[in-house]
Design an enzyme around this catalytic site. Structure first.
Site, PDB file in Angstrom:
ATOM      1  N   ARG A  52      -4.119   9.026  17.027  1.00 46.94           N
ATOM      2  CA  ARG A  52      -3.186   8.018  17.498  1.00 46.94           C
ATOM      3  C   ARG A  52      -2.619   8.364  18.867  1.00 46.94           C
ATOM      4  O   ARG A  52      -2.413   7.495  19.696  1.00 46.94           O
ATOM      5  CB  ARG A  52      -2.042   7.854  16.500  1.00 46.94           C
ATOM      6  CG  ARG A  52      -1.073   6.793  16.967  1.00 46.94           C
ATOM      7  CD  ARG A  52      -0.176   6.310  15.870  1.00 46.94           C
ATOM      8  NE  ARG A  52       1.090   6.990  15.916  1.00 46.94           N
ATOM      9  CZ  ARG A  52       2.147   6.604  15.235  1.00 46.94           C
ATOM     10  NH1 ARG A  52       2.075   5.560  14.441  1.00 46.94           N
ATOM     11  NH2 ARG A  52       3.267   7.265  15.309  1.00 46.94           N
ATOM     12  N   CYS A  96       8.145  44.170  12.072  1.00 45.49           N
ATOM     13  CA  CYS A  96       8.301  45.602  11.889  1.00 45.49           C
ATOM     14  C   CYS A  96       7.148  46.246  12.648  1.00 45.49           C
ATOM     15  O   CYS A  96       5.988  46.031  12.318  1.00 45.49           O
ATOM     16  CB  CYS A  96       8.227  45.974  10.417  1.00 45.49           C
ATOM     17  SG  CYS A  96       7.976  47.746  10.196  1.00 45.49           S
ATOM     18  N   LYS A 134      10.621   3.896   2.982  1.00 43.64           N
ATOM     19  CA  LYS A 134      10.517   5.347   2.823  1.00 43.64           C
ATOM     20  C   LYS A 134      11.163   5.796   1.518  1.00 43.64           C
ATOM     21  O   LYS A 134      12.296   5.424   1.218  1.00 43.64           O
ATOM     22  CB  LYS A 134      11.236   6.045   3.993  1.00 43.64           C
ATOM     23  CG  LYS A 134      10.523   5.873   5.320  1.00 43.64           C
ATOM     24  CD  LYS A 134       9.487   6.963   5.509  1.00 43.64           C
ATOM     25  CE  LYS A 134       8.874   6.899   6.882  1.00 43.64           C
ATOM     26  NZ  LYS A 134       8.961   8.075   7.685  1.00 43.64           N
ATOM     27  N   CYS A 186      13.605  47.270   9.192  1.00 44.68           N
ATOM     28  CA  CYS A 186      12.642  46.841   8.184  1.00 44.68           C
ATOM     29  C   CYS A 186      13.151  47.233   6.802  1.00 44.68           C
ATOM     30  O   CYS A 186      13.502  48.395   6.585  1.00 44.68           O
ATOM     31  CB  CYS A 186      11.287  47.494   8.444  1.00 44.68           C
ATOM     32  SG  CYS A 186      10.101  47.181   7.135  1.00 44.68           S
ATOM     33  N   CYS A 195       4.276  51.443   7.559  1.00 43.84           N
ATOM     34  CA  CYS A 195       5.108  50.570   6.734  1.00 43.84           C
ATOM     35  C   CYS A 195       4.320  50.147   5.492  1.00 43.84           C
ATOM     36  O   CYS A 195       3.279  49.503   5.596  1.00 43.84           O
ATOM     37  CB  CYS A 195       5.507  49.362   7.583  1.00 43.84           C
ATOM     38  SG  CYS A 195       6.545  48.182   6.734  1.00 43.84           S
ATOM     39  N   LYS A 226       2.061   4.741   1.540  1.00 46.72           N
ATOM     40  CA  LYS A 226       2.068   5.295   2.890  1.00 46.72           C
ATOM     41  C   LYS A 226       1.595   6.738   2.782  1.00 46.72           C
ATOM     42  O   LYS A 226       2.319   7.610   2.305  1.00 46.72           O
ATOM     43  CB  LYS A 226       3.470   5.229   3.489  1.00 46.72           C
ATOM     44  CG  LYS A 226       3.518   5.568   4.955  1.00 46.72           C
ATOM     45  CD  LYS A 226       4.837   5.113   5.577  1.00 46.72           C
ATOM     46  CE  LYS A 226       4.845   5.249   7.083  1.00 46.72           C
ATOM     47  NZ  LYS A 226       4.877   6.619   7.550  1.00 46.72           N
ATOM     48  N   GLU A 256       0.856  -1.183   0.000  1.00 42.84           N
ATOM     49  CA  GLU A 256       0.000   0.000   0.000  1.00 42.84           C
ATOM     50  C   GLU A 256       0.887   1.227   0.000  1.00 42.84           C
ATOM     51  O   GLU A 256       2.040   1.163   0.405  1.00 42.84           O
ATOM     52  CB  GLU A 256      -0.861   0.028   1.272  1.00 42.84           C
ATOM     53  CG  GLU A 256      -1.843  -1.107   1.366  1.00 42.84           C
ATOM     54  CD  GLU A 256      -2.299  -1.332   2.803  1.00 42.84           C
ATOM     55  OE1 GLU A 256      -2.467  -0.331   3.535  1.00 42.84           O
ATOM     56  OE2 GLU A 256      -2.449  -2.491   3.182  1.00 42.84           O
ATOM     57  N   LYS A 304       2.862  -5.310   3.994  1.00 38.41           N
ATOM     58  CA  LYS A 304       2.295  -6.067   5.109  1.00 38.41           C
ATOM     59  C   LYS A 304       2.180  -7.534   4.726  1.00 38.41           C
ATOM     60  O   LYS A 304       1.790  -7.847   3.603  1.00 38.41           O
ATOM     61  CB  LYS A 304       0.894  -5.544   5.445  1.00 38.41           C
ATOM     62  CG  LYS A 304       0.879  -4.087   5.882  1.00 38.41           C
ATOM     63  CD  LYS A 304      -0.536  -3.533   5.996  1.00 38.41           C
ATOM     64  CE  LYS A 304      -0.470  -2.038   6.315  1.00 38.41           C
ATOM     65  NZ  LYS A 304      -1.751  -1.362   6.197  1.00 38.41           N
ATOM     66  N   ASP A 313       0.616  10.382   3.785  1.00 40.32           N
ATOM     67  CA  ASP A 313       1.280  11.271   4.728  1.00 40.32           C
ATOM     68  C   ASP A 313       0.270  12.243   5.334  1.00 40.32           C
ATOM     69  O   ASP A 313      -0.073  13.260   4.742  1.00 40.32           O
ATOM     70  CB  ASP A 313       2.380  12.042   3.983  1.00 40.32           C
ATOM     71  CG  ASP A 313       3.457  12.501   4.942  1.00 40.32           C
ATOM     72  OD1 ASP A 313       3.414  12.108   6.123  1.00 40.32           O
ATOM     73  OD2 ASP A 313       4.341  13.252   4.499  1.00 40.32           O
ATOM     74  N   TYR A 350      -6.873   2.044   5.743  1.00 40.90           N
ATOM     75  CA  TYR A 350      -5.954   0.957   5.398  1.00 40.90           C
ATOM     76  C   TYR A 350      -6.025  -0.273   6.277  1.00 40.90           C
ATOM     77  O   TYR A 350      -5.363  -1.249   5.993  1.00 40.90           O
ATOM     78  CB  TYR A 350      -4.516   1.464   5.336  1.00 40.90           C
ATOM     79  CG  TYR A 350      -4.058   2.199   6.584  1.00 40.90           C
ATOM     80  CD1 TYR A 350      -3.808   1.513   7.765  1.00 40.90           C
ATOM     81  CD2 TYR A 350      -3.871   3.569   6.556  1.00 40.90           C
ATOM     82  CE1 TYR A 350      -3.403   2.183   8.897  1.00 40.90           C
ATOM     83  CE2 TYR A 350      -3.457   4.248   7.691  1.00 40.90           C
ATOM     84  CZ  TYR A 350      -3.218   3.552   8.854  1.00 40.90           C
ATOM     85  OH  TYR A 350      -2.822   4.218   9.968  1.00 40.90           O
ATOM     86  N   CYS A 375      10.663  50.117   5.446  1.00 34.53           N
ATOM     87  CA  CYS A 375      10.449  51.437   6.043  1.00 34.53           C
ATOM     88  C   CYS A 375      11.560  51.819   7.024  1.00 34.53           C
ATOM     89  O   CYS A 375      11.488  52.866   7.661  1.00 34.53           O
ATOM     90  CB  CYS A 375       9.089  51.490   6.740  1.00 34.53           C
ATOM     91  SG  CYS A 375       9.039  50.543   8.268  1.00 34.53           S
TER      92      CYS A 375
END
Ligand code: AMP
Ligand code: ZN
Length: 664
Positions: free
Chosen positions: A134, A420, A308, A402, A426, A113, A111, A284, A115, A222, A405
């Site tokens: 989790r 700033c 990975k 800055c 500004c 993975k 499968e 798996k 993210d 999954y 300005c």
């Protein structure tokens, strides 16, 4: 057909369309048809609150607030996965598996993975009953209300499902939706989110489920957990799919390690074609009995391993560092790179985040740097190639002033960003504020875009958002890319914005931390700008969902003379700075069947407002205390005779704050 049958039929139909659209990605009716049916259902449900059902498709918009997420112990622990980074490591894992089982007859499911943020969802009797993050694997946070708003998570199941089980998956933000969210933030001058994964997991912990509902989250499943009559992982995926879950079709059954490796190689190059981010492949052992035989280490199953993908990385030269000033004055350092190809795009710039990051990496102009594109949309510099460093180079000195300005920058205790502080002088901050003012969710001014705002400012025609209302067509025509017609549209668009309701005006003012939802809450609570301007820090904190940070920012905003002048001017132009009439109608039925008597003087409501609020929430207002009275709302100086009567009759006496809590 009677009403309940009609409601049920509509719910079923909409649930199916929802499934077609969000799970199968194959809608069979147009969005408009869907919306019309949904509105029809909404109307019927509103008329018949007795038929309320949490699983109705109308409930996907959320609205429930979770102040504290309950900690829930997982019935089945949520394990991590061991990682591998090479073919060799995979083959070693295969050996361990075969040795553990005493056979080399092992099949694998492959499968992707995904993210995002892991989630475990419990279903009972075919209905979603609980969703838990989790956490540390043993216990997580219950985020059911938020998960219920994610359209691809079924609230009710189809087919022959077990009576009770848990299903695990990943909450993700698909790339397109993520980009859109960021586009909207950029439009209003806010800092975009760094990556989809963190944004997805952050979304799960938002207190306002209506906010979660607005995010284009998705849920990819999954694995099934529980005592289930399922023999293999692959069968589990198919079953879950049949019950209505979104299980990516990319999963494959591999007869041996060669097929596993072919799967990995394929997706290593094709993963960018997917609409969401993946960081690898999960392999798996397919047979559940074999899984049980192999069991777990302290942290992870022995029967699964993650492979990975390598983050894509290139080396290039850092030409110079520039500094951007945002609408709020936040300074962001940007690395300007020698253009280089990375993951299919040309990269010229990378974020350097803040001064600490520059110091930590010790990046210097002229360095050869490693640039990586991982989860982030904007690539980042992860290290310097010190072997190539010019020995004469000096550490990067962060700017003190800055760049726009020249004001001395400040950095607040505990904050990573420099600011700033020249909020009112500004240029990028001024332009950013006006751009925010005109943006879609704020005043939504037709005929006026962000670039024109900059143009108007740079040509001295405006210095703040109030100046917009003084603009004349003749002043605008000479501007770049302006013509008679477009100038007219612009002026008309600005004029039309005087109709925009107060809550959006309040958002448009650009008070720091006052986003759309907070603006709505404040507008409803204070009804007009003057009451809000007068509110003390304590008053504000007592408003539901307004924390100290927001409250302080509101107080600061109204403490500023220039803001008060701007507001007076907006008032003069006829901009809506109080709630319209229509908002006095019903907001809830929480007080239905209850009679209230109001007595004394109040600090947050006028007496009339209090009475209106009672009625708006379905309650009745009585004129004197009698046995029919359910509550006396008591302010300061409540008459002693009334007090005694209420006590005699045993009627509950509540304070203004109790009342506010009652109506939520
Ligand atoms: P890690 O956090 O690196 O230990 O990896 C384990 C996490 O990967 C799990 O908690 C899952 O949330 C996530 N994951 C993503 N896709 C899958 C998948 N197809 N199978 C199992 N876990 C997955
Ligand atoms: Zn500045």
């Amino acid at each position: 057909m009677d009403t309940l049958d009609k409601i049920k039929a509509l719910r079923e139909e909409l649930t199916l369309h929802n499934y077609n659209y969000y799970v199968l990605d194959a809608p069979v009716i147009s969005d408009l048809e869907f919306d019309m049916k949904l509105k029809e259902l909404q109307a019927l449900e509103e008329k018949h609150p007795e038929y309320f059902d949490v699983d109705s498709p109308t409930q996907r918009v959320g609205g429930a607030i979770t102040k504290n997420f309950n900690t829930v112990v997982h019935e089945y622990r949520m394990y991590s996965l061991d990682n591998s980074y090479s073919k060799e490591e995979l083959l070693e894992w295969e050996k361990r598996v075969q040795k553990g089982l005493g056979t080399d007859k092992v099949e694998y499911t492959c499968e992707l993975k995904y993210d995002g943020a892991s989630i475990s969802i419990t279903y009972e009797g075919g209905k979603l009953s609980k969703a838990v993050t989790r956490g540390d694997g043993f216990q997580g946070d219950e985020v059911t209300t938020n998960i219920r708003t994610i359209r691809s998570v079924p609230l009710t199941l189809k087919g022959e499902y077990p009576d009770k089980f848990e299903i695990r998956g990943e909450i993700i933000l698909p790339l397109e939706g993520f980009a859109k969210m960021n586009q909207e933030l950029i439009e209003i001058g806010e800092t975009p989110y760094a990556n989809p994964r963190n944004t997805a997991s952050g979304s799960l912990k938002l207190q306002d489920s209506a906010e979660v509902a607005k995010r284009p989250l998705d849920c990819l499943l999954y694995s099934l957990v529980g005592n289930l009559p399922i023999k293999t992982q692959f069968e589990g995926l198919e079953k879950a799919r049949q019950w209505g879950f979104k299980v990516p079709k990319e999963a494959r059954l591999a007869k041996n390690m060669d097929e596993v490796i072919a799967f990995i190689e394929y997706w290593d190059t094709h993963r960018h074609d997917l609409p969401y981010e993946t960081d690898g492949v999960v392999v798996k052992v397919n047979d559940i009995h074999q899984q049980e035989e192999l069991g777990y280490t302290a942290k992870s199953p022995r029967w699964a391993i993650a492979y990975k993908f390598k983050a894509e990385r290139v080396v290039t030269k850092l030409n110079f560092i520039s500094y951007q000033v945002g609408r709020t004055g936040a300074i962001t350092p940007v690395a300007n790179l020698e253009p280089v190809q990375l993951a299919g795009t040309t990269v010229k710039r990378a974020s350097l985040h803040n001064a600490d990051q520059i110091e930590k990496l010790d990046v210097r102009v002229g360095d050869e740097v490693f640039v990586e594109k991982g989860g982030e949309i904007i690539p980042k510099i992860i290290a310097v190639d010190f072997t190539k460093r010019n020995p004469d180079s000096m550490p990067t000195e962060y700017i003190h002033k800055c760049p726009e300005c020249l004001t001395e920058l400040v950095r607040k205790e505990g904050e990573a960003q420099h600011y700033c502080p020249n909020f009112y002088g500004c240029p990028p901050q001024i332009i950013g504020r006006v751009q925010h003012y005109i943006s879609r969710k704020a005043m939504d001014i037709e005929g006026l875009g962000g670039e024109t705002v900059a143009l108007l400012y740079n040509s001295g025609l405006i210095h703040n958002y109030a100046d917009l209302y003084d603009l004349k067509k003749e002043q605008v025509i000479p501007l770049e890319r302006m013509a008679d017609k477009s100038a007219e549209n612009l002026v008309n668009g600005i004029k039309k914005s005087k109709q925009v309701p107060f809550e959006r005006v309040l958002y448009a003012l650009g008070i720091r931390y006052v986003g759309e939802t907070v603006a709505k809450k404040l507008a409803r609570h204070y009804r007009n700008i003057d009451s809000l301007a007068k509110a003390s820090l304590m008053d504000l904190i007592l408003v539901d969902e307004i924390g100290e940070k927001i409250a302080q920012s509101v107080v600061d905003f109204f403490a500023n003379e220039e803001n008060l002048i701007l507001i007076e001017r907006l008032k003069g132009y006829g901009v809506q700075l109080e709630m319209g009439e229509e908002t006095n109608t019903t907001v809830s039925d929480r007080l239905s069947g209850k009679t209230f008597v109001v007595s004394g003087v109040f600090s947050k409501f006028s007496r009339d407002e209090l009475k209106k609020a009672i009625e708006a929430n379905g309650g009745k207002v009585g004129s004197s205390i009698s046995s029919k009275t359910d509550y006396v709302v008591a302010g300061d100086n409540m008459g002693p005779a009334k007090l005694e009567k209420a006590n005699q009759l045993g009627i509950a006496i509540i304070s203004e704050d109790d009342f506010i809590e009652m109506i939520g």
